[in-house]
Each structure stands twice: as structure tokens, then as C-alpha cells.
Scaffold this motif. Structure first.
Motif, mmCIF file in Angstrom:
data_model
loop_
_atom_site.group_PDB
_atom_site.id
_atom_site.type_symbol
_atom_site.label_atom_id
_atom_site.label_comp_id
_atom_site.label_asym_id
_atom_site.label_seq_id
_atom_site.Cartn_x
_atom_site.Cartn_y
_atom_site.Cartn_z
ATOM 1 N N TYR A 72 0.833 -1.209 0.000
ATOM 2 C CA TYR A 72 0.000 0.000 0.000
ATOM 3 C C TYR A 72 0.866 1.256 0.000
ATOM 4 O O TYR A 72 0.534 2.250 -0.630
ATOM 5 C CB TYR A 72 -0.953 0.014 1.203
ATOM 6 C CG TYR A 72 -2.232 -0.735 0.951
ATOM 7 C CD1 TYR A 72 -3.146 -0.308 0.006
ATOM 8 C CD2 TYR A 72 -2.543 -1.879 1.677
ATOM 9 C CE1 TYR A 72 -4.331 -1.000 -0.237
ATOM 10 C CE2 TYR A 72 -3.724 -2.577 1.455
ATOM 11 C CZ TYR A 72 -4.610 -2.128 0.490
ATOM 12 O OH TYR A 72 -5.778 -2.798 0.261
ATOM 13 N N ALA A 73 1.996 1.213 0.696
ATOM 14 C CA ALA A 73 2.881 2.378 0.797
ATOM 15 C C ALA A 73 3.627 2.634 -0.507
ATOM 16 O O ALA A 73 3.948 3.782 -0.825
ATOM 17 C CB ALA A 73 3.865 2.191 1.943
ATOM 18 N N ASP A 99 -2.983 0.274 -5.729
ATOM 19 C CA ASP A 99 -3.145 1.693 -5.448
ATOM 20 C C ASP A 99 -3.421 1.851 -3.963
ATOM 21 O O ASP A 99 -3.282 0.891 -3.204
ATOM 22 C CB ASP A 99 -4.232 2.325 -6.338
ATOM 23 C CG ASP A 99 -5.595 1.647 -6.210
ATOM 24 O OD1 ASP A 99 -5.986 1.275 -5.078
ATOM 25 O OD2 ASP A 99 -6.281 1.495 -7.233
ATOM 26 N N ASP A 100 -3.815 3.029 -3.530
ATOM 27 C CA ASP A 100 -3.960 3.244 -2.088
ATOM 28 C C ASP A 100 -5.223 2.610 -1.507
ATOM 29 O O ASP A 100 -5.413 2.616 -0.299
ATOM 30 C CB ASP A 100 -3.860 4.740 -1.727
ATOM 31 C CG ASP A 100 -4.895 5.583 -2.442
ATOM 32 O OD1 ASP A 100 -5.756 5.020 -3.160
ATOM 33 O OD2 ASP A 100 -4.833 6.809 -2.303
ATOM 34 N N ILE A 105 -6.163 -12.993 -5.719
ATOM 35 C CA ILE A 105 -6.339 -12.427 -4.380
ATOM 36 C C ILE A 105 -6.790 -10.982 -4.551
ATOM 37 O O ILE A 105 -6.294 -10.269 -5.418
ATOM 38 C CB ILE A 105 -5.036 -12.530 -3.547
ATOM 39 C CG1 ILE A 105 -5.298 -12.269 -2.068
ATOM 40 C CG2 ILE A 105 -3.940 -11.621 -4.083
ATOM 41 C CD1 ILE A 105 -5.734 -13.488 -1.306
ATOM 42 N N ILE A 106 -7.768 -10.593 -3.744
ATOM 43 C CA ILE A 106 -8.290 -9.227 -3.771
ATOM 44 C C ILE A 106 -8.116 -8.661 -2.367
ATOM 45 O O ILE A 106 -8.590 -9.264 -1.396
ATOM 46 C CB ILE A 106 -9.795 -9.203 -4.137
ATOM 47 C CG1 ILE A 106 -10.107 -10.058 -5.375
ATOM 48 C CG2 ILE A 106 -10.299 -7.778 -4.275
ATOM 49 C CD1 ILE A 106 -9.555 -9.565 -6.661
ATOM 50 N N VAL A 107 -7.448 -7.523 -2.257
ATOM 51 C CA VAL A 107 -7.231 -6.867 -0.966
ATOM 52 C C VAL A 107 -7.732 -5.433 -1.115
ATOM 53 O O VAL A 107 -7.244 -4.697 -1.972
ATOM 54 C CB VAL A 107 -5.734 -6.866 -0.577
ATOM 55 C CG1 VAL A 107 -5.545 -6.280 0.824
ATOM 56 C CG2 VAL A 107 -5.134 -8.264 -0.667
ATOM 57 N N VAL A 108 -8.732 -5.057 -0.301
ATOM 58 C CA VAL A 108 -9.309 -3.716 -0.430
ATOM 59 C C VAL A 108 -9.408 -3.072 0.942
ATOM 60 O O VAL A 108 -9.921 -3.672 1.893
ATOM 61 C CB VAL A 108 -10.702 -3.757 -1.112
ATOM 62 C CG1 VAL A 108 -11.230 -2.334 -1.334
ATOM 63 C CG2 VAL A 108 -10.640 -4.500 -2.440
ATOM 64 N N LYS A 109 -8.931 -1.843 1.031
ATOM 65 C CA LYS A 109 -8.903 -1.109 2.294
ATOM 66 C C LYS A 109 -10.196 -0.310 2.465
ATOM 67 O O LYS A 109 -10.563 0.486 1.596
ATOM 68 C CB LYS A 109 -7.695 -0.170 2.301
ATOM 69 C CG LYS A 109 -7.404 0.455 3.634
ATOM 70 C CD LYS A 109 -6.169 1.348 3.577
ATOM 71 C CE LYS A 109 -4.902 0.547 3.700
ATOM 72 N NZ LYS A 109 -3.733 1.408 3.989
#
Length: 130
Positions: free
Chosen positions: A56-57, A80-81, A93-97
């Protein structure tokens, strides 16, 4: 398990696993320091949490180096962020903030990454309303 964890476990069980798109899912703390809730046998190590925080960074590094989740390395196809998407063959894989947590969901070979991503992105949009 606190009340908060029980709520997150409900999202893992019904919204993520219940969607039929995923074979593994987890919800991580917003600062990526810990796992709040997860499906059975989906272990995300402290080192992998740090790796996600680093991705993320530095999205360029994530795109170059890929992301590791649950002991598997994925080629990053989006970074992206808000969102990290990775592919390993036909798996993904899906990672969402979200504002309050980070959703992680893994799909098998018979699911399209774009469809899987839509489920997670929509869930994060829903959570962000509250």
C-alpha cells in the motif's frame, strides 16, 4: 472474541464466503497489524501483513515484486492506495482497504478476478457508508 470481531466474522462468513466467489477470506485491522476475522485454514503471517502494508505504501514496488498472502505469491495486477489485486495462474487475491478494516479474499480457478473484485469493492463501499 470481542463484539467487533464477531461483526467482522459475520462479514467474512456471509458477505465474502457466502457470495460463492471465494474459497478463503479474511478481514484485517485497518493498520494491517492483525487479523480480525477469517475463514478456516486461511493464515496470514505477520510478515505477510507487513508486506501488504508495504504494498500500500509503495504501489510501484508491489507491481514489480507481487504480493504474498496465505503463503502464496501473486503477481500484482492492480496496486493503489485502496486496492491490491493479484493473480497466480487463474487463482486470484483481492485486498481492499475500507475506512475501518482491510478485506482480503482469495478466489479459485473457476472465478473471474473482475467478478471477485466487484464483490469486495462493493462490500467496502457499503462499510464505508457507516
Amino acid at each position: 472474541m470481542g463484539a467487533h470481531s464477531a461483526v467482522w466474522q459475520g462479514y467474512v462468513d456471509s458477505s465474502l464466503m457466502g457470495s460463492g466467489q471465494f474459497d478463503k477470506a479474511a478481514i484485517l485491522s485497518h493498520d494491517l497489524s492483525d487479523t480480525e476475522a477469517k475463514s478456516p485454514k486461511f493464515e496470514i503471517s505477520a510478515q505477510e501483513l507487513q508486506g501488504l502494508a508495504a504494498a500500500y505504501a509503495d504501489s510501484a514496488a508491489a507491481m514489480a515484486n507481487g504480493i504474498i498472502v496465505g503463503g502464496e505469491k501473486f503477481v500484482a495486477i492492480r496496486a493503489d492506495d485502496r486496492s491490491l489485486y493479484g493473480k497466480k495462474g487463474k487463482e486470484g487475491i483481492i485486498v481492499v482497504k475500507a475506512k475501518s478494516c482491510v478485506m482480503v479474499a482469495h478466489h479459485g480457478e473457476d472465478v473471474q478476478t473482475t467478478n471477485a473484485a466487484t464483490v469486495v469493492e462493493n462490500l467496502v463501499d457499503y462499510i464505508n457508508k457507516y
